[in-house]
Structure formats: C-alpha cells, structure tokens
Design an enzyme around this catalytic site. Structure first.
Site, PDB file in Angstrom:
ATOM      1  N   ARG B   8      48.935  36.248  35.521  1.00 31.53           N
ATOM      2  CA  ARG B   8      49.619  37.494  35.891  1.00 31.53           C
ATOM      3  C   ARG B   8      51.056  37.517  35.374  1.00 31.53           C
ATOM      4  O   ARG B   8      51.555  38.566  34.974  1.00 31.53           O
ATOM      5  CB  ARG B   8      49.557  37.720  37.401  1.00 31.53           C
ATOM      6  CG  ARG B   8      50.003  36.569  38.250  1.00 31.53           C
ATOM      7  CD  ARG B   8      49.573  36.780  39.702  1.00 31.53           C
ATOM      8  NE  ARG B   8      49.852  35.638  40.522  1.00 31.53           N
ATOM      9  CZ  ARG B   8      50.664  35.619  41.567  1.00 31.53           C
ATOM     10  NH1 ARG B   8      51.297  36.719  41.921  1.00 31.53           N
ATOM     11  NH2 ARG B   8      50.855  34.543  42.268  1.00 31.53           N
ATOM     12  N   GLU B  56      47.017  54.637  45.729  1.00 28.79           N
ATOM     13  CA  GLU B  56      46.356  54.264  44.474  1.00 28.79           C
ATOM     14  C   GLU B  56      45.630  55.432  43.823  1.00 28.79           C
ATOM     15  O   GLU B  56      45.496  55.494  42.602  1.00 28.79           O
ATOM     16  CB  GLU B  56      45.373  53.111  44.724  1.00 28.79           C
ATOM     17  CG  GLU B  56      46.017  51.808  45.175  1.00 28.79           C
ATOM     18  CD  GLU B  56      46.371  51.780  46.660  1.00 28.79           C
ATOM     19  OE1 GLU B  56      46.005  52.734  47.386  1.00 28.79           O
ATOM     20  OE2 GLU B  56      47.010  50.814  47.102  1.00 28.79           O
ATOM     21  N   PHE B  81      41.572  47.320  45.105  1.00 30.59           N
ATOM     22  CA  PHE B  81      42.129  48.676  45.247  1.00 30.59           C
ATOM     23  C   PHE B  81      42.148  49.412  43.900  1.00 30.59           C
ATOM     24  O   PHE B  81      41.866  50.608  43.829  1.00 30.59           O
ATOM     25  CB  PHE B  81      43.542  48.612  45.842  1.00 30.59           C
ATOM     26  CG  PHE B  81      43.630  47.756  47.075  1.00 30.59           C
ATOM     27  CD1 PHE B  81      42.737  47.936  48.120  1.00 30.59           C
ATOM     28  CD2 PHE B  81      44.582  46.755  47.177  1.00 30.59           C
ATOM     29  CE1 PHE B  81      42.799  47.133  49.259  1.00 30.59           C
ATOM     30  CE2 PHE B  81      44.651  45.947  48.305  1.00 30.59           C
ATOM     31  CZ  PHE B  81      43.760  46.132  49.346  1.00 30.59           C
ATOM     32  N   ARG B 165      44.666  35.401  40.281  1.00 33.20           N
ATOM     33  CA  ARG B 165      45.981  35.234  40.915  1.00 33.20           C
ATOM     34  C   ARG B 165      46.572  33.836  40.664  1.00 33.20           C
ATOM     35  O   ARG B 165      47.787  33.663  40.664  1.00 33.20           O
ATOM     36  CB  ARG B 165      45.832  35.456  42.425  1.00 33.20           C
ATOM     37  CG  ARG B 165      47.138  35.447  43.190  1.00 33.20           C
ATOM     38  CD  ARG B 165      46.896  35.670  44.677  1.00 33.20           C
ATOM     39  NE  ARG B 165      48.155  35.645  45.409  1.00 33.20           N
ATOM     40  CZ  ARG B 165      48.933  36.699  45.582  1.00 33.20           C
ATOM     41  NH1 ARG B 165      48.577  37.870  45.077  1.00 33.20           N
ATOM     42  NH2 ARG B 165      50.057  36.617  46.253  1.00 33.20           N
TER      43      ARG B 165
END
Lengths: 282, 311
Positions: B8, B56, B81, B165
């Site tokens: 990321r 979103e 999401f 992540r």
C-alpha cells in the site's frame, strides 16, 4: 433580468415541440415515461434552447455546458430536445427503445450523441454531475453542469451524500433542478414516501435554493440565470411541476409514469398540442 | 521509487511519482487515507485530492464524473467497501459507460486481521470480475504493485486493484517486463501447476520448495491479472502436468479458482481450488493465525498438492 416577449414566446413554442416529439416517440400501445418527461419539458426547453452553451455540430465540444438526467427514465424529454437541435435524425424518435435504434430506454452516452453519462439507476446522477463540475473546475473551464432530479428520487441516500459533497467543494458551476411533480412510480410522493421540508433540507445541506413554478417560462429563466450568477456554492432549483403536464388525462396521475396511451388518449394529446400552438401565437 | 515491501505504501508512492508529470491523475478518499496510503498523494497534490468523507457511493459516481472530463480518478477504500458498498455505482456509473476509473480495494482478503469479518474481503474479486469492461488486478508484492499502478495509468478503462495490508516479501523480478493480462511462471516444475494470486503466490512458492525435497515438482504461476484471464497462457502452463491447483485469499466461489475451472473445463485435468470456503472472516491477533485457520499456509498448499497427485 428581463426577457423579451419574443424570446419567451419562442421558448414556449419549443416546449410545445418538445412535448410533440415525446408523443411521436410513444404512439398508442407503446409504453413510455410520459408523466415525468412532460413535467420537466418547460425547464428542459429553457435549458437546451436558451440557457445552456451547446455546440450541436460537436457534441463533445470541451467548452459545452453539460446536462445529466439523473432521473434517467424521463430521457424521452432529452431525446425530444436533442432531436429538435439536430443531434441525430428525427427518424430515430420512432425507433426509441428498439434494437435497431440509438435511443435506449435509459440514457446511454455510447449510443446517443448529446447524452453525457449513463444514468437510470436512480440517485447517482447528482454525484456524476458533481464529478464533472469538479473536473471542469480543475481545467479552469467556465462550463456549467445541470443535473435533472426527480422528487421521488430524493429518497435515495446518495443524493444527500452528493448534496453534502457539493457544498463542501462549493461547486457553484453545478445546478440541480428538482422536478417536484409530487407523483412517483406507483402513487403520490405524499402516499409513498413523503419527504418533509424539502426547501429547508436543501438549504440546510448548504445549497442556494430557488423555488419556482416549473411551467412558468419567465420564472424558469430567472432561476437559471440566478443560479449562474451565484458564486458561493451549488444551486438547487425546486421546480413545482405537474406530472403529465398539458395532457389532461395524464396530469397528476401515477398511471402515466410509464404507460401506453390508447388511440383516444393519443388523439386528445395531439389536439392539446394544436391548441397550445394556437394559444402561443395569439 | 519503492522504499519498502509494503504494497500500500508502494501504491501511494507510485501515484505521487506519476502524478508529477501526469496532472490528469486525481485521487478520491473516504477517510481511510492513512491506511490506503492515498494520503501521500494528498500531501503533495492537495488540489487533485478529493476527500469525500465516509460516503463511498457518492465517491464512486463522482469519480465517474471526473473521468468524463478526461481525468484519471483513483478511488480508495478498504476492499469490502470499495467493491461492495459502491457496487451499483461501479456498475451503473462506471462500468456500463466503460469509464477510465481506477478502484483501489485496500486491506484486501484477510489482511486486515484484527478488524474481523465486516472488514475482510473474501468476495471482492467475484463482485468486480462479473462486471463487463472491468479489469481485475491482484499484485503479489510491492514490485508488482509499482509496475501495475504504472500500467493502470497508461491503460484506459475501469480497473480494480486489490492490495494486501501487510508487508510481503518481494518474489517478482524488478527488471521483468510487466503487462496487464500477462501471467508469469515464478517456479518451474512438471508434476503439477499452481495458479496463484496475491499472497498465495509466495505461499505456493514455499510449498513448491517443500515438495521438491519429496520429489514432487511443482510449477507456480503468478496470475496477477484475474480478468481478463489469458486462457491461452493458462492452457499452455497446464501442458505436461498431472493436475492443476488454484490458490487465492478469497472465496472459492467466484474468484480465481472458479474462473480457472471454467477455462479448463475441457482439459479433464484433476483440479483443486484452494481458497476461503463459503464463509466469512474473523478477528485474530495476527495474519498467520487467519491464514492457518482458512487453510492458506504453504503447508496447506503442499498437502492439497500431495492429495490431488494421489487421487
């Protein structure tokens, strides 16, 4: 702001022609969104034939103003305007919602010149319009964006997400017109899903709010010019309208949200057009 | 440009680098910028960074509008999401119109181990790959993430990238040529082929190492473009093997495995799908516990390969 008698008369003529084009698209037996297309026809005529900067010879002209039908089901009224302006051949009107035609059941930017986005799933068009407005601002363009919303559509939560975001970003190049006809797909908004204090709601969400009679051409022109002049943020024009306006058998009735006229109604509808033409020249 | 093994961080840094020359790149964020690392872009180019709040759906449709003016919007959120909360907005506003919007599903798979089932995405690949026009990307490490983000900017069309992540070891060659749609052999072998994506690439590579000591030769292929799937290359990598295995940190329904199964339906090769069974995630104090619980460790891959070869 004052508008010449001739301008107002000409725009009224256009609004009649727009309604005539709508009739042409849905002859007896063919289902179409008559009610919500005719309620916003006067505003659409003002936008396409006066207020908006458009280039019918180049539908993708970067300097154009944009109009996005968030209430995509009422796209017949947009087709009626675009055909009148020559964005495509009038013969397409007879082929709306057919496999061979370029006029889809809901707005499709890939199929139809002059359509700016894909809409139809309600509640998304204001957000898309805001995105276009923000992009234009990054490009230092003075083009404006007009989003046409239904009042039933305001039940979609995304509308209010977009309303908040437009206020946060002070998108003064964005104008939303709410076609406040009080009738949705299956009944009145009062019965289906009443939304209280609509004017106050838009104001509380940070918008410049103008409430008008959406069938009074001078009020429509004044509101659109006031929106243009307002530089502090987005403007919402809450236009009181009548669903099925100008066709007595359909006025205010949910039945004509999406329906086919019978032969008798269709004849009456064309008589209404002829009567309006006579009145406007009187 | 890459400064760590964090996918990321690499994602954010690469966009900062590209954003200097390409002023069409804009970023939209829904208040998770310090996790998705989109905030790195916002720090450098605040005028092209749109904080959209925790909304979103609006963010996805606004991105559609921005792309209509020629911008290249990247929208950012957690994978659950980014793909699920805004699904109809992605479908209607973005993919039907085939718009040039890039969607970053961060903290994908089980990689947000502590936050549990609401925040762990085992269905994002399924949701995104069923959409016509959509490209679905799943990098296995930071090197590939950097190459991928560059290709995303250069290639028009809606794209979804799922990003782990946690820091992952680099397993791809920084000097290799990268193309969207290309699958790459990362381990040569002849008995069985494993088509893996994301973190499962390194797990499969370790499994291949374990099995080599037992005399089992495993070919590992990194499928970092899940859609469009290069069926020709897929069939090519199946040549000569006795069995096929797929490995993904995603539900076995609708992910890489079921797509590969469809593509190989005429080969009659034995096939096993490694992934999350039809169930949601759960909280854990570290990532390893979850990988073990869902059968996604290298030992699990190895035992599934042993099993399919003894059928």
């Amino acid at each position: 702001m004052e508008y010449s008698e001739e301008l107002v008369r000409e725009l009224k003529r256009k609004a009649i022609q727009v309604r005539a084009n709508i009739l042409e698209m849905i002859p007896p037996g063919k289902v179409g969104h008559l009610g919500g297309s005719t309620s916003i026809a006067d505003v659409m005529a003002a936008l396409y034939f006066h207020t908006m900067r458009i280039n019918k010879n180049n539908p993708k002209d970067p300097g154009r103003d944009r109009l996005i039908m968030s209430k995509g089901h009422a796209v017949l009224v947009q087709y009626a305007c675009l055909a009148e302006l020559g964005y495509f051949d009038r013969s397409e009107l007879g082929k709306v919602k057919t496999f061979a035609g370029i006029l889809q059941g809901h707005p499709d930017m890939d199929k139809t010149p002059g359509i700016e986005a894909v809409t139809g799933s309600l509640g998304q068009g204001l957000s898309v319009s805001l995105g276009v407005a923000l992009g234009l601002r990054l490009d230092k363009s003075d083009s404006r964006v007009y989003a046409i919303l239904g009042d039933g559509e305001l039940a979609e939560g995304q509308i209010w997400e977009a309303a908040m975001a437009a206020a946060v970003y002070k998108a003064s190049n964005l104008t939303a017109v709410i076609d406040w006809n009080g009738v949705q797909a299956t009944s009145t908004t009062a019965e289906i899903f009443p939304i209280a204090n609509l004017v106050e709601k838009w104001r509380a969400f940070g918008w410049n709010v103008i409430e008008i009679d959406g069938h009074d051409m001078i009020q429509v022109l004044l509101a659109l010019d006031a929106a243009k002049a307002y530089t502090q943020g987005p403007t919402a024009i809450l236009a009181h309208t009548i669903k099925g306006k100008c066709f007595p058998f359909a006025e205010g009735k949910a039945k004509y949200h999406n329906a086919a006229m019978n032969e008798e109604e269709y004849t009456i509808a064309w008589q209404c057009i002829e009567n309006m033409k006579r009145e406007v020249e009187a | 440009m890459r400064t760590s093994d964090s996918l990321r961080k690499t994602y954010g840094e690469t966009l900062v680098e590209l954003g200097e020359k390409n002023t069409d790149i804009v970023m939209l964020e829904a208040d998770l910028g310090n996790s998705t690392m989109s905030s790195l872009f916002g720090n450098v180019y605040p005028e092209r960074y749109f904080q959209m709040g925790i909304a979103e759906q609006n963010m996805a449709s606004v991105a559609a509008g921005l792309s209509l003016t020629g911008k290249i919007p990247f929208i950012n959120s957690f994978a659950v999401f980014a793909s699920g909360r805004a699904y109809d907005q992605i479908r209607s506003s973005i993919t039907i119109a085939n718009l040039n919007v890039k969607i970053c599903g961060s903290s994908a798979g089980l990689s947000d181990f502590g936050d549990g089932k609401t925040h762990q995405s085992i269905d994002d690949i399924a949701l995104m790959q069923v959409l016509p026009h959509m490209t679905v990307l799943s990098p296995c490490d930071a090197v590939e993430t950097e190459q991928m983000v560059k290709a995303m900017v250069e290639t028009k069309g809606p794209m979804y990238i799922r990003i782990n992540r946690n820091d992952l070891p680099v397993v791809t060659d920084p000097n290799s040529e990268y193309h969207i749609g290309k699958m790459t052999r990362v381990v040569e072998g002849s008995d069985v082929v494993v088509f893996a994506t994301g973190i499962m690439v390194q797990q499969s590579m370790q499994a291949a190492k374990l099995l080599l000591e037992e005399g089992i030769s495993v070919r590992v292929v990194n499928v970092s473009t899940i859609k469009p799937l290069d069926t020709e290359a897929l069939l090519g990598f199946c040549e000569g093997v006795k069995a096929v295995v797929t490995a993904e940190e995603h539900s076995i329904i609708g992910g890489l495995g079921s797509t590969v199964a469809g593509a190989l339906s005429k080969t009659r090769l034995p096939l096993d799908l490694i992934g999350v069974d039809d169930r949601y995630g759960t909280s854990a104090e570290n990532y390893t516990i979850l990988l073990k619980h869902y059968g996604l460790e290298s030992e699990d891959v190895a035992s599934r390969i042993r099993a399919i070869l003894t059928v």
